[in-house]
Design an enzyme around this catalytic site. Sequence first.
Site, PDB file in Angstrom:
ATOM      1  N   GLU A  94       0.804  -1.216   0.000  1.00 61.38           N
ATOM      2  CA  GLU A  94       0.000   0.000   0.000  1.00 61.38           C
ATOM      3  C   GLU A  94       0.843   1.275   0.000  1.00 61.38           C
ATOM      4  O   GLU A  94       0.312   2.372  -0.167  1.00 61.38           O
ATOM      5  CB  GLU A  94      -0.960  -0.010   1.197  1.00 61.38           C
ATOM      6  CG  GLU A  94      -2.051  -1.065   1.037  1.00 61.38           C
ATOM      7  CD  GLU A  94      -2.973  -1.174   2.240  1.00 61.38           C
ATOM      8  OE1 GLU A  94      -2.573  -0.720   3.327  1.00 61.38           O
ATOM      9  OE2 GLU A  94      -4.074  -1.722   2.084  1.00 61.38           O
ATOM     10  N   GLU A 125       7.300 -21.528   8.170  1.00 57.38           N
ATOM     11  CA  GLU A 125       7.510 -20.649   9.323  1.00 57.38           C
ATOM     12  C   GLU A 125       8.567 -21.196  10.283  1.00 57.38           C
ATOM     13  O   GLU A 125       9.120 -20.456  11.098  1.00 57.38           O
ATOM     14  CB  GLU A 125       6.202 -20.416  10.076  1.00 57.38           C
ATOM     15  CG  GLU A 125       5.715 -21.581  10.904  1.00 57.38           C
ATOM     16  CD  GLU A 125       4.568 -21.167  11.822  1.00 57.38           C
ATOM     17  OE1 GLU A 125       4.672 -21.449  13.021  1.00 57.38           O
ATOM     18  OE2 GLU A 125       3.578 -20.584  11.344  1.00 57.38           O
TER      19      GLU A 125
END
Length: 310
Positions: A94, A125
């Site tokens: 963004e 992860e």
Amino acid sequence: MTSPSHPRDLQAQLESLTTEAFRPEFADVDQLPTLDIARLMNGEDASVPAAVARQLPQIAAAIDAIAERMARGGRLIYAGAGTAGRLGVLDASECPPTFNTDPARVVGLIAGGPQALVTSVEGAEDSAELARADLDRLAVTSLDTVVGVSASGRTPYAVGAVEHARAQGALTVGLSCNAGSALAAAADHGIEVVVGPELLTGSTRLKAGTAQKLVLNMLSTITMIRLGKTYGNLMVDVRASNDKLRARSRRIVALATGAGDEEVERALAATDGEVKNAILTILADVDGPTAARLLEESGGHLRAALAAAL
């Protein structure tokens, strides 16, 4: 890839985490009316801003350090797995339309790569080595900042990213939702937003995810304010890449200058749609090339360019 922890060891680690704690008062939540469940969730969510507020001094210190490095050409890099990784990628994605940043200046890394944005990548992860490889591909330097994001504060990918980045001389930030986390301990700046146990036991996409989103909003937005990407509370570096943003550009110039529609259109036309430049041409009564030069000499800070022109 790192060898997995023994299941009992991992279970013990999880049981010690606030974010994984069981809430017996919610044990019958599945039998409640929908409106009552919604009220419970809303009540839980209302506690998140207060938890963030308790970490504001740590957040502000991290932002000042990030902005100082970015002003010298550094990058802001988020690294996380699962929800934490997705939030980092979201925040990074963004920045170009909001602040007209080069997409390479704010980067989101997620364990398992882009496919992990929409589906689980098994074991990603748990790999500190994967984090090191991802950062090495970016050629991290001492000008960069790496923000490890992990609700538990123990995710090997996030901790590994911070440890490796720090070894390269980069600034490091560890954002977690548990106190005394390995992630915060590994970083130059530890931010631990303790939101407490979730309504759904261990579902850290809820309060913990909301807390991380709020902090990431601050890290990027306030850093960009410090870098001169705004004029007051106006997004003067917005990139007009669609009709909505072109309309927003015109409105921002009008709000900043008080000029009428025709003068705003002329200023934007004279500056190739650059909002900052258009504002400067109106407020300082200069032409487009002069506005561009003044902004370049002022490091992109509109207030400084105005002061130099007047």
